[in-house]
Design a protein around this motif. Structure first.
Motif, PDB file in Angstrom:
ATOM      1  N   VAL A 103      46.124  34.059  36.938  1.00  0.00           N
ATOM      2  CA  VAL A 103      46.132  34.474  38.770  1.00  0.00           C
ATOM      3  C   VAL A 103      46.869  33.284  39.500  1.00  0.00           C
ATOM      4  N   ASP A 104      46.952  31.960  38.976  1.00  0.00           N
ATOM      5  CA  ASP A 104      46.985  31.006  39.742  1.00  0.00           C
ATOM      6  C   ASP A 104      47.958  29.806  39.290  1.00  0.00           C
ATOM      7  N   LEU A 111      42.553  39.110  31.598  1.00  0.00           N
ATOM      8  CA  LEU A 111      41.908  39.014  32.730  1.00  0.00           C
ATOM      9  C   LEU A 111      40.390  39.308  32.985  1.00  0.00           C
ATOM     10  N   ARG A 115      38.404  35.081  37.996  1.00  0.00           N
ATOM     11  CA  ARG A 115      38.505  35.619  39.265  1.00  0.00           C
ATOM     12  C   ARG A 115      39.349  35.261  40.499  1.00  0.00           C
ATOM     13  N   VAL A 116      39.098  35.638  41.439  1.00  0.00           N
ATOM     14  CA  VAL A 116      40.695  34.688  42.551  1.00  0.00           C
ATOM     15  C   VAL A 116      39.311  34.342  43.723  1.00  0.00           C
ATOM     16  N   THR A 123      34.708  34.039  46.319  1.00  0.00           N
ATOM     17  CA  THR A 123      34.969  34.700  45.127  1.00  0.00           C
ATOM     18  C   THR A 123      35.385  36.180  44.309  1.00  0.00           C
ATOM     19  N   ALA A 126      39.235  39.244  38.715  1.00  0.00           N
ATOM     20  CA  ALA A 126      40.774  39.756  39.156  1.00  0.00           C
ATOM     21  C   ALA A 126      41.224  41.081  38.651  1.00  0.00           C
ATOM     22  N   ASP A 130      46.777  41.239  40.294  1.00  0.00           N
ATOM     23  CA  ASP A 130      46.627  39.415  41.051  1.00  0.00           C
ATOM     24  C   ASP A 130      47.343  38.522  39.915  1.00  0.00           C
TER      25      ASP A 130
END
Length: 157
Positions: A103-104, A111, A115-116, A123, A126, A130
């Motif tokens: 996601v980064d 998945l 974490r986002v 956070t 995710a 994302d």
């Protein structure tokens, strides 16, 4: 070996070159979409065809094909496919191994483990929307002449 194009990355840690460049590992990328046709008996048949025109909500399948055209096995292969901003990742295709996702663009894993980071520093878990990249690490060497493919499903946002 590490290959990159606008469609995907291929890595094996030995060499950096654009995807499709001459070498023993040949990689192809294609985007398919579902085409539904109704038969005379009323049944609906779904086929995957090259995506020529898609509209928001259309399901698409990204397919990475690989082939060892050399005379020696190739190991430590990693196939990495960025997910375009207009595409929402939905999961691996039924016939494909599950990839690790990011996601980064830095951290990869299942998945459920990602974490986002939010603007306030907090956070959250995710979600499929994302995902910015998918990556497969081939567990086995690819023998000379062998080929395979991996794929994931997505939706046009």
């Amino acid at each position: 070996m590490y290959l990159r194009s606008t469609a995907f990355w291929v890595m094996t840690g030995l060499l950096a070159a654009p995807a499709g460049a001459a070498g023993p590992l040949q990689v192809t990328a294609k985007v398919l979409t579902e085409q539904k046709t109704r038969a005379a008996d009323g049944s609906v048949r779904v086929a995957l065809v090259p995506a020529r025109r898609v509209v928001p909500g259309d399901r698409v399948v990204f397919v990475l094909g690989y082939r060892n055209t050399g005379s020696q096995p190739i190991g430590n292969i990693v196939l990495d496919n960025p997910v375009p901003a207009a595409i929402a990742y939905r999961g691996p295709s039924q016939s494909s191994a599950a990839p690790d996702v990011s996601v980064d663009g830095k951290t990869y894993g299942p998945l459920a483990t990602l974490r986002v980071r939010l603007a306030d520093g907090a956070t959250r878990a995710a979600a499929p929307d994302d995902v910015t990249s998918v990556r497969w690490r081939l567990a086995n060497t690819v023998p000379a002449g062998a080929q395979g493919q991996l794929s994931f499903q997505a939706v046009l946002k």
